[in-house]
Design an enzyme around this catalytic site. Structure first.
Site, PDB file in Angstrom:
ATOM      1  N   SER A 142       3.753  -3.002  17.952  1.00 19.48           N
ATOM      2  CA  SER A 142       3.158  -2.245  19.054  1.00 19.48           C
ATOM      3  C   SER A 142       1.799  -1.745  18.596  1.00 19.48           C
ATOM      4  O   SER A 142       1.551  -1.605  17.384  1.00 19.48           O
ATOM      5  CB  SER A 142       4.081  -1.057  19.348  1.00 19.48           C
ATOM      6  OG  SER A 142       3.456  -0.127  20.188  1.00 19.48           O
ATOM      7  N   TYR A 155       9.679   6.967  16.870  1.00 16.35           N
ATOM      8  CA  TYR A 155       9.420   5.548  17.163  1.00 16.35           C
ATOM      9  C   TYR A 155       8.129   5.082  16.474  1.00 16.35           C
ATOM     10  O   TYR A 155       8.090   4.020  15.843  1.00 16.35           O
ATOM     11  CB  TYR A 155       9.329   5.361  18.683  1.00 16.35           C
ATOM     12  CG  TYR A 155       8.842   4.014  19.130  1.00 16.35           C
ATOM     13  CD1 TYR A 155       9.680   2.903  19.122  1.00 16.35           C
ATOM     14  CD2 TYR A 155       7.530   3.836  19.594  1.00 16.35           C
ATOM     15  CE1 TYR A 155       9.233   1.658  19.552  1.00 16.35           C
ATOM     16  CE2 TYR A 155       7.077   2.607  20.030  1.00 16.35           C
ATOM     17  CZ  TYR A 155       7.923   1.519  20.004  1.00 16.35           C
ATOM     18  OH  TYR A 155       7.477   0.294  20.421  1.00 16.35           O
TER      19      TYR A 155
HETATM   20  N1  NAP Z   1       7.943  -1.845  26.627  1.00 18.90           N
HETATM   21  C1  NAP Z   1       6.840  -1.493  26.038  1.00 18.90           C
HETATM   22  O1  NAP Z   1       5.969  -0.858  26.651  1.00 18.90           O
HETATM   23  C2  NAP Z   1       6.573  -1.854  24.603  1.00 18.90           C
HETATM   24  C3  NAP Z   1       5.303  -1.551  24.080  1.00 18.90           C
HETATM   25  C4  NAP Z   1       5.028  -1.900  22.772  1.00 18.90           C
HETATM   26  C5  NAP Z   1       5.991  -2.530  22.005  1.00 18.90           C
HETATM   27  N2  NAP Z   1       7.232  -2.776  22.523  1.00 18.90           N
HETATM   28  C6  NAP Z   1       8.218  -3.422  21.653  1.00 18.90           C
HETATM   29  O2  NAP Z   1       8.864  -4.469  22.329  1.00 18.90           O
HETATM   30  C7  NAP Z   1      10.196  -4.593  21.842  1.00 18.90           C
HETATM   31  C8  NAP Z   1      11.160  -4.573  23.001  1.00 18.90           C
HETATM   32  O3  NAP Z   1      11.010  -3.350  23.715  1.00 18.90           O
HETATM   33  P1  NAP Z   1      11.535  -3.211  25.203  1.00 18.90           P
HETATM   34  O4  NAP Z   1      10.573  -2.329  25.916  1.00 18.90           O
HETATM   35  O5  NAP Z   1      11.887  -4.526  25.740  1.00 18.90           O
HETATM   36  O6  NAP Z   1      12.860  -2.344  24.936  1.00 18.90           O
HETATM   37  P2  NAP Z   1      14.162  -2.179  25.851  1.00 18.90           P
HETATM   38  O7  NAP Z   1      13.899  -2.602  27.243  1.00 18.90           O
HETATM   39  O8  NAP Z   1      14.648  -0.789  25.621  1.00 18.90           O
HETATM   40  O9  NAP Z   1      15.182  -3.204  25.183  1.00 18.90           O
HETATM   41  C9  NAP Z   1      15.617  -2.935  23.875  1.00 18.90           C
HETATM   42  C10 NAP Z   1      16.589  -4.006  23.438  1.00 18.90           C
HETATM   43  O10 NAP Z   1      17.075  -3.631  22.125  1.00 18.90           O
HETATM   44  C11 NAP Z   1      18.490  -3.622  22.146  1.00 18.90           C
HETATM   45  N3  NAP Z   1      19.001  -2.640  21.186  1.00 18.90           N
HETATM   46  C12 NAP Z   1      18.804  -1.301  21.173  1.00 18.90           C
HETATM   47  N4  NAP Z   1      19.444  -0.745  20.147  1.00 18.90           N
HETATM   48  C13 NAP Z   1      20.058  -1.760  19.477  1.00 18.90           C
HETATM   49  C14 NAP Z   1      20.887  -1.826  18.327  1.00 18.90           C
HETATM   50  N5  NAP Z   1      21.197  -0.712  17.650  1.00 18.90           N
HETATM   51  N6  NAP Z   1      21.357  -3.026  17.928  1.00 18.90           N
HETATM   52  C15 NAP Z   1      21.053  -4.155  18.626  1.00 18.90           C
HETATM   53  N7  NAP Z   1      20.260  -4.163  19.721  1.00 18.90           N
HETATM   54  C16 NAP Z   1      19.785  -2.974  20.139  1.00 18.90           C
HETATM   55  C17 NAP Z   1      18.850  -3.283  23.581  1.00 18.90           C
HETATM   56  O11 NAP Z   1      20.140  -3.749  23.918  1.00 18.90           O
HETATM   57  P3  NAP Z   1      21.517  -2.915  23.776  1.00 18.90           P
HETATM   58  O12 NAP Z   1      21.236  -1.526  24.230  1.00 18.90           O
HETATM   59  O13 NAP Z   1      22.425  -3.698  24.634  1.00 18.90           O
HETATM   60  O14 NAP Z   1      21.879  -2.969  22.330  1.00 18.90           O
HETATM   61  C18 NAP Z   1      17.806  -4.104  24.327  1.00 18.90           C
HETATM   62  O15 NAP Z   1      18.229  -5.440  24.406  1.00 18.90           O
HETATM   63  C19 NAP Z   1      10.415  -3.429  20.865  1.00 18.90           C
HETATM   64  O16 NAP Z   1      10.263  -3.861  19.545  1.00 18.90           O
HETATM   65  C20 NAP Z   1       9.318  -2.468  21.222  1.00 18.90           C
HETATM   66  O17 NAP Z   1       8.953  -1.672  20.147  1.00 18.90           O
HETATM   67  C21 NAP Z   1       7.542  -2.470  23.809  1.00 18.90           C
END
Ligand code: NAP
Length: 333
Positions: A142, A155
Protein backbone atom coordinates in the site's frame (compact mmCIF):
# COMPACT_ATOMS: atom_id res chain seq x y z
CA UNK A 1 5.87 -15.44 -17.28
CA UNK A 2 4.95 -15.99 -20.94
CA UNK A 3 1.54 -17.56 -20.41
CA UNK A 4 -0.54 -18.28 -17.33
CA UNK A 5 -2.06 -21.37 -18.86
CA UNK A 6 -1.58 -24.33 -16.47
CA UNK A 7 0.21 -22.14 -13.90
CA UNK A 8 -0.59 -22.69 -10.22
CA UNK A 9 -1.34 -19.48 -8.34
CA UNK A 10 -1.97 -19.21 -4.58
CA UNK A 11 -3.79 -16.17 -3.19
CA UNK A 12 -4.31 -15.41 0.49
CA UNK A 13 -7.34 -13.30 1.37
CA UNK A 14 -9.11 -14.59 -1.74
CA UNK A 15 -12.63 -14.65 -0.29
CA UNK A 16 -13.27 -10.93 -0.94
CA UNK A 17 -11.91 -7.63 -2.20
CA UNK A 18 -8.67 -7.36 -4.16
CA UNK A 19 -7.72 -11.01 -3.50
CA UNK A 20 -10.96 -12.31 -4.98
CA UNK A 21 -10.80 -10.01 -8.01
CA UNK A 22 -7.19 -11.15 -8.53
CA UNK A 23 -8.18 -14.82 -8.38
CA UNK A 24 -10.81 -14.23 -11.06
CA UNK A 25 -8.32 -12.37 -13.28
CA UNK A 26 -5.68 -15.12 -12.94
CA UNK A 27 -8.35 -17.73 -13.76
CA UNK A 28 -9.53 -15.70 -16.75
CA UNK A 29 -5.99 -15.87 -18.09
CA UNK A 30 -5.81 -19.65 -17.70
CA UNK A 31 -4.21 -20.23 -14.29
CA UNK A 32 -5.45 -22.69 -11.65
CA UNK A 33 -5.99 -20.79 -8.41
CA UNK A 34 -5.73 -21.88 -4.78
CA UNK A 35 -7.95 -19.64 -2.68
CA UNK A 36 -7.02 -19.15 1.00
CA UNK A 37 -9.04 -17.27 3.64
CA UNK A 38 -11.01 -17.98 6.85
CA UNK A 39 -14.60 -17.46 5.68
CA UNK A 40 -16.15 -20.52 4.01
CA UNK A 41 -19.07 -18.57 2.48
CA UNK A 42 -16.80 -15.99 0.87
CA UNK A 43 -14.47 -18.70 -0.42
CA UNK A 44 -17.35 -20.62 -1.96
CA UNK A 45 -18.56 -17.40 -3.62
CA UNK A 46 -15.05 -16.82 -4.98
CA UNK A 47 -14.84 -20.43 -6.20
CA UNK A 48 -18.12 -19.99 -8.11
CA UNK A 49 -16.83 -16.79 -9.77
CA UNK A 50 -13.53 -18.44 -10.74
CA UNK A 51 -15.39 -21.39 -12.24
CA UNK A 52 -17.78 -19.05 -14.05
CA UNK A 53 -14.85 -17.67 -16.07
CA UNK A 54 -13.71 -21.22 -16.89
CA UNK A 55 -11.04 -21.48 -14.20
CA UNK A 56 -10.09 -24.21 -11.75
CA UNK A 57 -10.35 -23.32 -8.05
CA UNK A 58 -8.90 -25.10 -5.02
CA UNK A 59 -10.19 -23.85 -1.67
CA UNK A 60 -8.81 -24.03 1.89
CA UNK A 61 -10.14 -22.23 4.98
CA UNK A 62 -7.23 -21.12 7.17
CA UNK A 63 -5.87 -18.29 9.25
CA UNK A 64 -2.67 -16.79 7.81
CA UNK A 65 -1.57 -15.87 11.34
CA UNK A 66 -0.96 -19.60 11.93
CA UNK A 67 2.26 -20.65 10.14
CA UNK A 68 1.45 -24.36 10.46
CA UNK A 69 -1.89 -23.93 8.67
CA UNK A 70 -0.19 -22.00 5.87
CA UNK A 71 2.57 -24.63 5.51
CA UNK A 72 0.00 -27.44 5.45
CA UNK A 73 -1.97 -25.63 2.73
CA UNK A 74 1.19 -25.17 0.63
CA UNK A 75 1.98 -28.90 0.92
CA UNK A 76 -1.60 -29.83 -0.04
CA UNK A 77 -1.57 -27.48 -3.06
CA UNK A 78 1.70 -28.99 -4.33
CA UNK A 79 0.32 -32.50 -3.86
CA UNK A 80 -3.13 -31.88 -5.36
CA UNK A 81 -2.65 -29.10 -7.94
CA UNK A 82 1.06 -29.22 -8.77
CA UNK A 83 4.16 -27.01 -8.34
CA UNK A 84 3.31 -23.49 -7.14
CA UNK A 85 4.31 -20.86 -9.72
CA UNK A 86 2.95 -17.69 -8.07
CA UNK A 87 2.13 -16.91 -4.44
CA UNK A 88 0.22 -13.69 -3.67
CA UNK A 89 0.27 -12.47 -0.05
CA UNK A 90 -2.84 -10.33 0.11
CA UNK A 91 -4.75 -11.12 3.35
CA UNK A 92 -5.09 -8.26 5.82
CA UNK A 93 -7.03 -6.88 8.75
CA UNK A 94 -7.02 -3.38 10.18
CA UNK A 95 -8.51 -1.41 13.06
CA UNK A 96 -9.59 2.17 12.40
CA UNK A 97 -9.07 3.85 15.74
CA UNK A 98 -6.95 6.50 17.43
CA UNK A 99 -3.88 5.01 19.15
CA UNK A 100 -5.26 6.14 22.54
CA UNK A 101 -8.19 3.70 22.19
CA UNK A 102 -6.33 0.70 20.76
CA UNK A 103 -5.80 -2.40 22.91
CA UNK A 104 -2.64 -4.54 23.03
CA UNK A 105 -4.66 -7.49 21.65
CA UNK A 106 -5.72 -5.42 18.62
CA UNK A 107 -2.13 -4.41 17.85
CA UNK A 108 -1.03 -8.03 18.20
CA UNK A 109 -3.80 -9.35 15.95
CA UNK A 110 -3.28 -6.82 13.14
CA UNK A 111 0.47 -7.57 13.24
CA UNK A 112 -0.06 -11.34 13.26
CA UNK A 113 -2.40 -11.30 10.25
CA UNK A 114 -1.14 -8.42 8.12
CA UNK A 115 2.60 -8.70 8.77
CA UNK A 116 3.24 -12.26 9.96
CA UNK A 117 0.64 -13.60 7.51
CA UNK A 118 2.86 -12.22 4.74
CA UNK A 119 5.97 -13.76 6.32
CA UNK A 120 4.26 -17.15 6.71
CA UNK A 121 3.04 -17.13 3.11
CA UNK A 122 6.43 -16.10 1.78
CA UNK A 123 8.31 -18.77 3.75
CA UNK A 124 5.83 -21.49 2.71
CA UNK A 125 6.19 -20.47 -0.94
CA UNK A 126 10.00 -20.34 -0.76
CA UNK A 127 10.20 -23.81 0.81
CA UNK A 128 8.70 -25.19 -2.42
CA UNK A 129 10.17 -22.72 -4.93
CA UNK A 130 13.81 -22.80 -3.73
CA UNK A 131 14.62 -26.39 -4.81
CA UNK A 132 13.19 -25.63 -8.28
CA UNK A 133 14.80 -22.16 -8.39
CA UNK A 134 11.74 -20.59 -10.00
CA UNK A 135 8.52 -18.85 -9.04
CA UNK A 136 7.13 -15.43 -8.21
CA UNK A 137 6.06 -14.06 -4.82
CA UNK A 138 3.92 -10.93 -4.75
CA UNK A 139 3.35 -8.83 -1.63
CA UNK A 140 0.22 -6.71 -1.84
CA UNK A 141 1.36 -3.49 -0.27
CA UNK A 142 0.00 0.00 0.00
CA UNK A 143 1.04 3.62 -0.27
CA UNK A 144 0.64 3.35 3.52
CA UNK A 145 3.73 1.08 3.57
CA UNK A 146 5.66 4.31 3.01
CA UNK A 147 3.41 6.96 4.56
CA UNK A 148 1.57 6.19 7.79
CA UNK A 149 -1.76 7.92 8.35
CA UNK A 150 -3.78 8.73 11.47
CA UNK A 151 -6.44 6.23 12.70
CA UNK A 152 -4.63 3.25 11.13
CA UNK A 153 -1.46 2.92 13.23
CA UNK A 154 -1.51 -0.89 13.55
CA UNK A 155 -2.15 -1.49 9.83
CA UNK A 156 0.41 1.09 8.63
CA UNK A 157 3.06 -0.34 10.97
CA UNK A 158 2.34 -3.86 9.70
CA UNK A 159 2.63 -2.69 6.08
CA UNK A 160 5.95 -0.95 6.88
CA UNK A 161 7.12 -4.23 8.43
CA UNK A 162 6.13 -6.18 5.29
CA UNK A 163 8.26 -3.79 3.25
CA UNK A 164 11.23 -4.25 5.60
CA UNK A 165 10.93 -8.04 5.47
CA UNK A 166 10.58 -8.00 1.67
CA UNK A 167 13.57 -5.69 1.12
CA UNK A 168 15.80 -7.91 3.30
CA UNK A 169 14.65 -11.09 1.56
CA UNK A 170 15.09 -9.58 -1.92
CA UNK A 171 18.77 -8.95 -1.24
CA UNK A 172 19.19 -12.46 0.20
CA UNK A 173 17.68 -13.95 -2.97
CA UNK A 174 19.96 -11.78 -5.11
CA UNK A 175 22.96 -12.89 -2.99
CA UNK A 176 22.01 -16.52 -3.70
CA UNK A 177 21.65 -15.76 -7.45
CA UNK A 178 18.09 -17.03 -7.09
CA UNK A 179 15.76 -16.85 -10.06
CA UNK A 180 12.76 -16.49 -7.72
CA UNK A 181 11.08 -13.16 -8.33
CA UNK A 182 9.89 -11.04 -5.40
CA UNK A 183 7.84 -7.91 -5.94
CA UNK A 184 5.58 -5.57 -4.00
CA UNK A 185 2.46 -4.10 -5.55
CA UNK A 186 1.58 -0.90 -3.71
CA UNK A 187 -2.07 0.09 -4.02
CA UNK A 188 -3.91 3.40 -3.78
CA UNK A 189 -7.50 3.30 -2.39
CA UNK A 190 -9.85 0.54 -3.58
CA UNK A 191 -13.57 -0.21 -3.38
CA UNK A 192 -13.49 -3.42 -1.31
CA UNK A 193 -15.52 -4.78 1.64
CA UNK A 194 -12.66 -3.83 3.97
CA UNK A 195 -14.48 -0.66 4.98
CA UNK A 196 -17.68 -2.52 5.87
CA UNK A 197 -16.11 -5.19 8.07
CA UNK A 198 -12.94 -3.67 9.55
CA UNK A 199 -13.13 -2.96 13.28
CA UNK A 200 -13.77 0.76 13.64
CA UNK A 201 -13.86 3.23 16.48
CA UNK A 202 -14.86 6.34 14.56
CA UNK A 203 -17.81 8.73 14.51
CA UNK A 204 -18.82 7.77 10.96
CA UNK A 205 -18.51 4.74 8.67
CA UNK A 206 -14.98 4.23 7.33
CA UNK A 207 -14.14 4.87 3.70
CA UNK A 208 -10.94 4.69 1.63
CA UNK A 209 -9.23 8.05 1.14
CA UNK A 210 -10.53 9.12 -2.31
CA UNK A 211 -10.00 8.82 -5.25
CA UNK A 212 -11.21 5.22 -5.18
CA UNK A 213 -10.48 2.52 -7.79
CA UNK A 214 -12.31 -0.73 -8.52
CA UNK A 215 -10.58 -3.93 -7.31
CA UNK A 216 -10.32 -5.16 -10.93
CA UNK A 217 -7.74 -2.40 -11.59
CA UNK A 218 -5.56 -3.84 -8.80
CA UNK A 219 -6.21 -7.38 -10.08
CA UNK A 220 -4.99 -6.51 -13.59
CA UNK A 221 -1.86 -4.91 -12.12
CA UNK A 222 -1.11 -7.90 -9.85
CA UNK A 223 -1.52 -10.47 -12.65
CA UNK A 224 0.68 -8.36 -14.92
CA UNK A 225 3.31 -7.86 -12.16
CA UNK A 226 3.57 -11.65 -11.71
CA UNK A 227 5.10 -11.85 -15.18
CA UNK A 228 7.52 -8.90 -14.80
CA UNK A 229 10.81 -8.47 -13.00
CA UNK A 230 9.95 -5.15 -11.37
CA UNK A 231 11.05 -4.49 -7.80
CA UNK A 232 7.87 -2.58 -6.91
CA UNK A 233 4.76 -1.59 -8.83
CA UNK A 234 2.45 1.27 -7.81
CA UNK A 235 -1.22 1.10 -8.76
CA UNK A 236 -2.98 4.45 -9.17
CA UNK A 237 -1.41 7.90 -9.27
CA UNK A 238 -2.38 8.63 -5.61
CA UNK A 239 0.04 5.90 -4.47
CA UNK A 240 2.89 7.45 -6.52
CA UNK A 241 2.04 10.93 -5.23
CA UNK A 242 1.86 9.76 -1.61
CA UNK A 243 5.12 7.79 -1.70
CA UNK A 244 7.16 10.46 -3.48
CA UNK A 245 5.46 13.38 -1.72
CA UNK A 246 6.34 11.83 1.62
CA UNK A 247 9.95 11.17 0.59
CA UNK A 248 10.40 14.79 -0.46
CA UNK A 249 8.24 16.69 2.06
CA UNK A 250 7.41 14.50 5.09
CA UNK A 251 6.54 17.37 7.44
CA UNK A 252 4.19 18.88 4.83
CA UNK A 253 2.54 15.43 4.50
CA UNK A 254 2.07 15.38 8.31
CA UNK A 255 0.24 18.71 8.18
CA UNK A 256 -1.88 17.66 5.19
CA UNK A 257 -2.95 14.45 6.94
CA UNK A 258 -3.72 16.33 10.13
CA UNK A 259 -6.23 18.36 8.07
CA UNK A 260 -7.55 15.70 5.68
CA UNK A 261 -6.72 12.32 7.22
CA UNK A 262 -9.66 12.23 9.65
CA UNK A 263 -12.66 13.37 7.56
CA UNK A 264 -11.15 11.73 4.44
CA UNK A 265 -11.35 8.28 6.04
CA UNK A 266 -15.03 8.59 7.03
CA UNK A 267 -18.22 9.12 5.06
CA UNK A 268 -21.18 11.08 6.43
CA UNK A 269 -23.21 8.15 7.84
CA UNK A 270 -22.85 7.58 11.59
CA UNK A 271 -20.99 4.38 12.45
CA UNK A 272 -23.42 1.51 13.02
CA UNK A 273 -22.96 0.58 16.71
CA UNK A 274 -21.52 -2.94 17.30
CA UNK A 275 -21.27 -3.69 13.60
CA UNK A 276 -19.76 -7.16 13.05
CA UNK A 277 -16.02 -7.02 12.30
CA UNK A 278 -13.50 -9.47 10.87
CA UNK A 279 -10.56 -8.91 13.23
CA UNK A 280 -10.55 -12.20 15.15
CA UNK A 281 -13.20 -14.18 13.23
CA UNK A 282 -14.41 -13.98 9.63
CA UNK A 283 -17.75 -12.30 9.01
CA UNK A 284 -20.12 -15.12 8.14
CA UNK A 285 -21.26 -13.69 4.79
CA UNK A 286 -20.23 -13.72 1.13
CA UNK A 287 -19.06 -10.12 0.62
CA UNK A 288 -17.82 -10.27 -3.01
CA UNK A 289 -14.91 -8.25 -4.45
CA UNK A 290 -16.61 -4.88 -4.32
CA UNK A 291 -17.45 -2.63 -1.41
CA UNK A 292 -20.18 0.03 -1.30
CA UNK A 293 -18.44 2.65 -3.49
CA UNK A 294 -19.36 1.40 -6.98
CA UNK A 295 -20.95 4.73 -7.97
CA UNK A 296 -17.73 6.69 -7.46
CA UNK A 297 -14.98 4.10 -8.06
CA UNK A 298 -12.87 4.32 -11.23
CA UNK A 299 -12.28 1.23 -13.31
CA UNK A 300 -9.22 2.60 -15.09
CA UNK A 301 -5.87 4.07 -14.06
CA UNK A 302 -3.85 6.08 -16.59
CA UNK A 303 -0.81 5.79 -14.30
CA UNK A 304 -1.08 1.98 -14.42
CA UNK A 305 -1.29 2.05 -18.23
CA UNK A 306 1.89 4.15 -18.35
CA UNK A 307 3.60 1.75 -15.92
CA UNK A 308 2.61 -1.29 -17.98
CA UNK A 309 3.78 0.32 -21.24
CA UNK A 310 6.95 1.94 -19.86
CA UNK A 311 9.34 0.11 -22.20
CA UNK A 312 7.34 0.90 -25.37
CA UNK A 313 6.89 4.52 -24.31
CA UNK A 314 10.62 4.91 -23.56
CA UNK A 315 11.38 3.49 -27.03
CA UNK A 316 8.89 5.84 -28.73
CA UNK A 317 10.17 8.90 -26.85
CA UNK A 318 13.82 7.97 -27.51
CA UNK A 319 12.94 7.47 -31.20
CA UNK A 320 11.11 10.81 -31.36
CA UNK A 321 14.17 12.60 -29.95
CA UNK A 322 16.96 10.64 -31.66
CA UNK A 323 15.51 10.32 -35.17
CA UNK A 324 15.28 14.10 -35.90
CA UNK A 325 18.74 14.49 -34.35
CA UNK A 326 20.18 11.80 -36.64
CA UNK A 327 18.48 13.37 -39.69
CA UNK A 328 19.87 16.79 -38.74
CA UNK A 329 23.41 15.38 -38.47
CA UNK A 330 23.08 13.63 -41.84
CA UNK A 331 21.83 16.87 -43.45
CA UNK A 332 24.81 18.83 -42.05
CA UNK A 333 27.26 16.33 -43.57
N1 NAP B 1 -8.83 -1.53 -0.26
C1 NAP B 1 -7.90 -0.62 -0.23
O1 NAP B 1 -8.19 0.59 -0.28
C2 NAP B 1 -6.45 -0.99 -0.15
C3 NAP B 1 -5.50 0.04 -0.25
C4 NAP B 1 -4.16 -0.29 -0.21
C5 NAP B 1 -3.77 -1.61 -0.06
N2 NAP B 1 -4.71 -2.59 0.08
C6 NAP B 1 -4.24 -3.96 0.26
O2 NAP B 1 -4.95 -4.84 -0.57
C7 NAP B 1 -5.04 -6.11 0.06
C8 NAP B 1 -6.48 -6.56 0.08
O3 NAP B 1 -7.26 -5.60 0.79
P1 NAP B 1 -8.83 -5.53 0.62
O4 NAP B 1 -9.21 -4.09 0.70
O5 NAP B 1 -9.25 -6.35 -0.52
O6 NAP B 1 -9.28 -6.22 2.00
P2 NAP B 1 -10.67 -6.92 2.37
O7 NAP B 1 -11.74 -6.54 1.42
O8 NAP B 1 -10.88 -6.65 3.82
O9 NAP B 1 -10.33 -8.47 2.18
C9 NAP B 1 -9.38 -9.04 3.04
C10 NAP B 1 -9.22 -10.51 2.71
O10 NAP B 1 -8.30 -11.07 3.68
C11 NAP B 1 -8.91 -12.20 4.28
N3 NAP B 1 -8.42 -12.36 5.65
C12 NAP B 1 -8.54 -11.50 6.69
N4 NAP B 1 -7.98 -12.02 7.79
C13 NAP B 1 -7.47 -13.23 7.43
C14 NAP B 1 -6.78 -14.25 8.13
N5 NAP B 1 -6.48 -14.11 9.42
N6 NAP B 1 -6.42 -15.37 7.46
C15 NAP B 1 -6.74 -15.52 6.14
N7 NAP B 1 -7.39 -14.58 5.42
C16 NAP B 1 -7.76 -13.46 6.07
C17 NAP B 1 -10.40 -11.91 4.22
O11 NAP B 1 -11.16 -13.10 4.26
P3 NAP B 1 -11.74 -13.81 5.60
O12 NAP B 1 -12.25 -12.73 6.48
O13 NAP B 1 -12.76 -14.71 5.03
O14 NAP B 1 -10.59 -14.53 6.20
C18 NAP B 1 -10.51 -11.29 2.83
O15 NAP B 1 -10.54 -12.31 1.87
C19 NAP B 1 -4.44 -5.95 1.46
O16 NAP B 1 -3.13 -6.43 1.49
C20 NAP B 1 -4.46 -4.47 1.68
O17 NAP B 1 -3.48 -4.06 2.56
C21 NAP B 1 -6.04 -2.32 0.02
Amino acid sequence: MASLSNKIVVISGASAGVGRATAIEFARQGASVALLARGAKGLEGARAEVEAVGGKAWVRTLDVADAQQVDAAADAIEAELGPIDVWVNNAMVTVLSPVSQMSAEEYRRVTEVTYLGTVHGTCAALRHMRPRNRGAILQIGSALAYRAIPLQSAYCAAKFACRGFTDALRVELQHENSAIHLTSVHLSAFNTPQFDWARARLECEPQPLPPIFQPEVAARAIVWAAGQRRREVCVGFPAVKTIWGNKLLPAFADRLLQKRGYAGQQDDRPLVPNRPDNLFQPVDRDMSSHGRFDSEARDYSGQLWLTMHRKTLTGVIAGAVLLPLALLLLKKR
